[in-house]
Design a protein around this motif. Structure first.
Motif, PDB file in Angstrom:
ATOM      1  N   ASN A  98       0.863  -1.177   0.000  1.00 39.24           N
ATOM      2  CA  ASN A  98       0.000   0.000   0.000  1.00 39.24           C
ATOM      3  C   ASN A  98       0.902   1.230   0.000  1.00 39.24           C
ATOM      4  O   ASN A  98       1.380   1.667   1.049  1.00 39.24           O
ATOM      5  CB  ASN A  98      -0.930   0.002   1.218  1.00 39.24           C
ATOM      6  N   ALA A 101      -0.026   4.231   2.320  1.00 35.57           N
ATOM      7  CA  ALA A 101      -0.108   4.055   3.776  1.00 35.57           C
ATOM      8  C   ALA A 101       0.861   4.995   4.480  1.00 35.57           C
ATOM      9  O   ALA A 101       2.010   5.148   4.065  1.00 35.57           O
ATOM     10  CB  ALA A 101       0.195   2.614   4.155  1.00 35.57           C
ATOM     11  N   THR A 161      -6.520   0.701   8.183  1.00 31.97           N
ATOM     12  CA  THR A 161      -6.917   1.752   7.251  1.00 31.97           C
ATOM     13  C   THR A 161      -7.384   3.006   7.993  1.00 31.97           C
ATOM     14  O   THR A 161      -7.055   4.122   7.612  1.00 31.97           O
ATOM     15  CB  THR A 161      -8.047   1.241   6.325  1.00 31.97           C
TER      16      THR A 161
END
Length: 192
Positions: A98, A101, A161
């Motif tokens: 990701n 992130a 998340t």
């Protein structure tokens, strides 16, 4: 032999010094990550547009050009760490990372290699020294951990998340359905 006057020799030496200075400046700008033998020294990077003082230290490993320790500014993202480490190698599986992130101090950023054609993905894809990375593991990979089913695996990904990267394994205790006993069971199997 070619006769060279003092003036020509001086100009030649000055030109050589200028070239060396230019090469030295370019090398200093490029920088390099320190390998494991010299991990005490850190490379600094501040994401573009950020005036914040460097505060995060991250370890970038895997299919990356210059693995090592990097110091980045608060608010930096995984993409910033990869860029500072020279970018991913052609065999890197960036779909498993990701890039958006946010980074946490002490985090290890792992860039896995693409699996060979026909290979089946598993929790081994997110392994770091035999441990599953909470920062990069998918719900399927988390589901393979003992005592973690698909619902709890999704809760872990949702928590990551919403709240950002895990700072420690103890953060798992904040997720509904995971208590202190489960955290202890997972402690040696996962890494933040």
């Amino acid at each position: 032999m070619i006769a060279v006057s003092r003036r020509q020799a001086l100009l030649l030496v000055l030109g050589l010094v200028a070239v060396l200075a230019l090469v030295g400046t370019r090398l200093a700008r490029t920088g390099a990550a320190e390998g494991p033998a010299r991990a005490g020294r850190l490379t600094q990077a501040v994401p573009s547009g950020s005036a914040a003082a460097p505060r995060l230290v991250v370890h970038v490993v895997g299919a990356i050009r210059r693995p090592g320790l990097y110091r980045l500014a608060e608010g930096a993202r995984v993409a910033d760490a990869l860029a500072r480490a020279g970018g991913a190698l052609p065999r890197a599986d960036l779909a498993a990372v990701n890039l958006a992130a946010p980074l946490a101090d002490g985090q290890q950023v792992i860039v896995p290699r693409r699996a060979p054609p026909g290979a089946v993905g598993s929790a081994a894809d997110a392994l770091v020294g035999g441990r599953v990375s909470l920062a990069t593991a998918t719900t399927d990979q988390l589901d393979e951990l003992p005592g973690i089913g698909p619902v709890t695996a999704q809760k872990i990904v949702d928590w990551r998340t919403t709240h950002g990267p895990f700072r420690s394994v103890d953060d798992l205790d904040r997720i509904p359905g995971i208590g202190p006993a489960r955290v202890e069971q997972l402690r040696d199997l996962v890494t933040p």
